[in-house]
Design a protein around this motif. Structure first.
Motif, PDB file in Angstrom:
ATOM      1  N   VAL A 236       3.772   0.130   8.224  1.00  0.00           N
ATOM      2  CA  VAL A 236       2.942  -0.964   8.721  1.00  0.00           C
ATOM      3  C   VAL A 236       3.317  -2.208   7.928  1.00  0.00           C
ATOM      4  O   VAL A 236       3.214  -2.221   6.699  1.00  0.00           O
ATOM      5  N   GLY A 237       3.739  -3.244   8.622  1.00  0.00           N
ATOM      6  CA  GLY A 237       4.266  -4.413   7.933  1.00  0.00           C
ATOM      7  C   GLY A 237       5.600  -4.058   7.322  1.00  0.00           C
ATOM      8  O   GLY A 237       6.570  -3.810   8.014  1.00  0.00           O
ATOM      9  N   ASP A 238       5.659  -3.976   6.010  1.00  0.00           N
ATOM     10  CA  ASP A 238       6.894  -3.577   5.342  1.00  0.00           C
ATOM     11  C   ASP A 238       6.666  -2.408   4.400  1.00  0.00           C
ATOM     12  O   ASP A 238       7.449  -2.188   3.485  1.00  0.00           O
ATOM     13  N   GLN A 239       5.585  -1.631   4.642  1.00  0.00           N
ATOM     14  CA  GLN A 239       5.220  -0.585   3.692  1.00  0.00           C
ATOM     15  C   GLN A 239       4.857   0.724   4.380  1.00  0.00           C
ATOM     16  O   GLN A 239       4.112   0.741   5.350  1.00  0.00           O
ATOM     17  N   PRO A 240       5.377   1.848   3.867  1.00  0.00           N
ATOM     18  CA  PRO A 240       4.969   3.149   4.393  1.00  0.00           C
ATOM     19  C   PRO A 240       3.520   3.454   4.002  1.00  0.00           C
ATOM     20  O   PRO A 240       3.118   3.240   2.861  1.00  0.00           O
ATOM     21  N   LYS A 241       2.754   3.930   4.966  1.00  0.00           N
ATOM     22  CA  LYS A 241       1.367   4.327   4.721  1.00  0.00           C
ATOM     23  C   LYS A 241       1.269   5.840   4.891  1.00  0.00           C
ATOM     24  O   LYS A 241       1.839   6.411   5.825  1.00  0.00           O
ATOM     25  N   HIS A 242       0.511   6.481   4.003  1.00  0.00           N
ATOM     26  CA  HIS A 242       0.487   7.935   3.970  1.00  0.00           C
ATOM     27  C   HIS A 242      -0.862   8.560   4.305  1.00  0.00           C
ATOM     28  O   HIS A 242      -0.916   9.754   4.589  1.00  0.00           O
ATOM     29  N   ARG A 243      -1.945   7.785   4.231  1.00  0.00           N
ATOM     30  CA  ARG A 243      -3.269   8.341   4.481  1.00  0.00           C
ATOM     31  C   ARG A 243      -4.074   7.433   5.398  1.00  0.00           C
ATOM     32  O   ARG A 243      -3.879   6.213   5.412  1.00  0.00           O
ATOM     33  N   ILE A 244      -4.983   8.055   6.130  1.00  0.00           N
ATOM     34  CA  ILE A 244      -5.816   7.317   7.095  1.00  0.00           C
ATOM     35  C   ILE A 244      -7.286   7.562   6.800  1.00  0.00           C
ATOM     36  O   ILE A 244      -7.682   8.639   6.353  1.00  0.00           O
ATOM     37  N   TRP A 245      -8.076   6.522   7.018  1.00  0.00           N
ATOM     38  CA  TRP A 245      -9.540   6.574   6.910  1.00  0.00           C
ATOM     39  C   TRP A 245     -10.109   6.016   8.200  1.00  0.00           C
ATOM     40  O   TRP A 245      -9.680   4.954   8.676  1.00  0.00           O
ATOM     41  N   ILE A 246     -11.028   6.728   8.796  1.00  0.00           N
ATOM     42  CA  ILE A 246     -11.730   6.255   9.999  1.00  0.00           C
ATOM     43  C   ILE A 246     -13.217   6.293   9.713  1.00  0.00           C
ATOM     44  O   ILE A 246     -13.762   7.375   9.375  1.00  0.00           O
ATOM     45  N   GLY A 247     -13.870   5.161   9.797  1.00  0.00           N
ATOM     46  CA  GLY A 247     -15.291   5.086   9.491  1.00  0.00           C
ATOM     47  C   GLY A 247     -16.145   5.795  10.503  1.00  0.00           C
ATOM     48  O   GLY A 247     -15.753   6.012  11.654  1.00  0.00           O
ATOM     49  N   ALA A 248     -17.333   6.150  10.060  1.00  0.00           N
ATOM     50  CA  ALA A 248     -18.273   6.858  10.947  1.00  0.00           C
ATOM     51  C   ALA A 248     -18.771   5.925  12.021  1.00  0.00           C
ATOM     52  O   ALA A 248     -18.898   4.727  11.801  1.00  0.00           O
TER      53      ALA A 248
END
Length: 248
Positions: A236-248
């Motif tokens: 995302v953008g220029d960086q690898p993302k490894h974890r996701i958070w989805i709010g309640a």
């Protein structure tokens, strides 16, 4: 056809949205910075694909796109060439142009420097090791995502790629999250997405980061990443993302 170069004022607007790393309304920008993204600046940023703007009430809200992040990275790497005079313009050019020194020295990225992880509840728990995924029961995608109780269940069967990918991602997250506001690794989430094409999943994940209830973050200690973690990451953008958070 190459993009038309941004004016210095439009470039500064792009940098403000980069620093905020969230959707920001014109009233917020006015209160915090004394400016708004309107007129020719908004038109240039929207037409160039650098910023997405939407009407909220009687005003507009803006958020940087992936292309906007990429352009910001180019500005940091190459410097700002758009004309601008005076000490304020010189300060902007100096600060942006020398960010690359910090990025090189710290081996971080622009998105990691400005990432607004402080806006996400429970981030202080994000460094805790994730518990192994319990087997997951298959549920109908027509049902809303819910956080399941942490008890063993039969494994989830593959879901056809024709199903709505965002719904599938939210469903898989809800099945993996063992508590509200939990962080779930993409390494664990991707296997639950069935035959959904990788490029389509990545596109949907990037789009979901623009929603107020979704965050994607990198792993804090990059040295602990496994090969599977690296392969499961989404850029995302220029960086690898490894974890996701989805709010309640």
């Amino acid at each position: 056809m190459p993009d038309k170069p941004l004016s210095f004022s439009a470039t500064c607007a792009l940098l403000i949205l980069m620093a905020e790393d969230r959707e920001v309304s014109n009233p917020e920008l006015k209160e915090k910075y004394g400016v708004t993204v309107t007129g020719k600046e908004r038109t240039a940023l929207n037409d160039g694909g650098f910023v997405t703007s939407r009407r909220t009430g009687r005003s507009f809200s803006h958020v940087l796109t992936d292309k906007g992040w990429h352009h910001a990275s180019e500005l940091v790497r190459d410097g700002i060439s758009a004309p601008g005079t005076g000490f304020a313009a010189a300060a902007v050019k100096a600060l942006v142009g020398n960010l690359q020194r910090h990025i090189d020295r710290s081996e971080t990225s622009l998105a990691e420097i400005f990432g607004r992880e402080d806006l996400v509840p429970g981030l202080n728990e994000s460094s805790m090791p994730e518990t192994p995924a319990e087997p997951i029961a298959q549920q109908s995608l027509a049902q809303p995502p819910t956080t399941p109780p942490p008890i063993p269940q039969p494994p989830l069967e593959s879901v056809p790629a024709s199903e709505d990918v965002e719904t599938l991602i939210r469903k898989a997250y809800a099945q993996l999250a063992d508590r509200p506001n939990a962080w779930v690794s993409l390494t664990r989430l991707r296997p639950l997405l069935g035959d959904a094409p990788r490029d389509e999943v990545d596109t949907v994940l990037r789009h979901m980061t623009r929603r107020p209830d979704v965050r994607l973050v990198p792993w804090e200690n990059q040295k602990t990443l496994t090969q599977a973690d690296q392969e499961a990451a989404v850029v995302v953008g220029d960086q690898p993302k490894h974890r996701i958070w989805i709010g309640a």
